[in-house]
Design an enzyme around this catalytic site. Structure first.
Site, PDB file in Angstrom:
ATOM      1  N   ASP A 114     161.788  58.882  52.899  1.00 35.20           N
ATOM      2  CA  ASP A 114     161.727  60.002  51.964  1.00 35.20           C
ATOM      3  C   ASP A 114     162.191  61.276  52.669  1.00 35.20           C
ATOM      4  OD1 ASP A 114     161.257  61.286  49.575  1.00 35.20           O
ATOM      5  OD2 ASP A 114     159.113  61.542  49.920  1.00 35.20           O
ATOM      6  N   HIS A 128     152.908  63.570  52.042  1.00 35.76           N
ATOM      7  CA  HIS A 128     152.420  62.377  51.362  1.00 35.76           C
ATOM      8  C   HIS A 128     150.911  62.258  51.528  1.00 35.76           C
ATOM      9  CE1 HIS A 128     156.664  60.532  52.051  1.00 35.76           C
ATOM     10  NE2 HIS A 128     156.633  61.300  50.981  1.00 35.76           N
ATOM     11  N   SER A 185     155.082  63.447  56.388  1.00 35.59           N
ATOM     12  CA  SER A 185     154.254  62.304  56.003  1.00 35.59           C
ATOM     13  C   SER A 185     153.300  62.013  57.150  1.00 35.59           C
ATOM     14  CB  SER A 185     155.134  61.102  55.641  1.00 35.59           C
ATOM     15  OG  SER A 185     154.349  60.068  55.063  1.00 35.59           O
TER      16      SER A 185
END
Length: 201
Positions: free
Chosen positions: A141, A49, A22
């Site tokens: 995540d 992401h 991310s």
């Protein structure tokens, strides 16, 4: 101890690699993905992401950096060797027949694509043959997905949180998986260059 742990991973027969990143992920992936040779024989799945409302430039960016072919998969496309980036706005899943599946189901951990979704589905398909890698990121995540990989016999490597631009995601994966190996990017890159790839008994 770190060297011994990484040697144990490198001695496995790896059938697929799943990577999640991310915040700060493009920089981290720019260290890892270029180490794969053009004839690397297994698939490398990547979720990073990204904003859902604009096209991804990851394929173009990493094609210029990597010898291994870089693509975004189509729904129901057969899995094959190469680097596969999840498309913005779609969860990337691996079906039991080793085909890609794309989903617009609700975001997981506020993310679509979700690292957890990729990891969990790939873990069910590849079992001990899966290597999961969790990189820098600012949310949780990947932690549940990393646990799913470990529970199915796969291996988990995590970017050292002290080195990560955003340490939350690797730290959460370490908390979720007692067997996770934390290592700096340079050591992970070296491991990837020397992986034994093939079919796990």
């Amino acid at each position: 101890m770190l060297s011994l742990d990484l040697e144990r991973v490198s001695s496995r027969n790896i059938e697929a690699i799943a990577i999640g990143a991310s915040a700060g992920g493009i920089e981290a992936l720019s260290v890892l993905l270029p180490v794969f040779p053009g004839d690397f024989a297994i698939p490398v799945f990547v979720v990073i992401h990204l904003p859902q409302d604009r096209p991804s430039l990851l394929v173009e960016l990493f094609t210029s950096k990597c010898a291994l072919r870089v693509r975004e998969p189509d729904d129901k496309q057969d899995v094959s060797a190469g680097i596969w980036f999840a498309s913005p706005g779609y969860h990337l899943m691996i079906d039991s027949d080793r085909r890609f599946a794309l989903s617009v189901d609700e975001p997981v951990n506020y993310s679509r694509p979700s690292i957890d979704v990729l990891f969990q589905t790939a873990a069910e398909v590849y079992g001990r043959g899966l290597l999961g890698i969790v990189l820098t990121g600012a949310n949780n995540d990947g932690a549940a997905g990393a646990k799913a990989i470990a529970d199915n016999g796969g291996a988990i490597i995590v970017q050292d949180p002290d080195e990560a631009q955003a340490p939350t995601m690797p730290s959460a994966a370490i908390s979720a998986v007692g067997s996770a190996i934390a290592a700096p990017l340079s050591r992970i890159a070296n491991l990837l260059q020397h992986l034994k790839v093939g079919v796990t008994p």
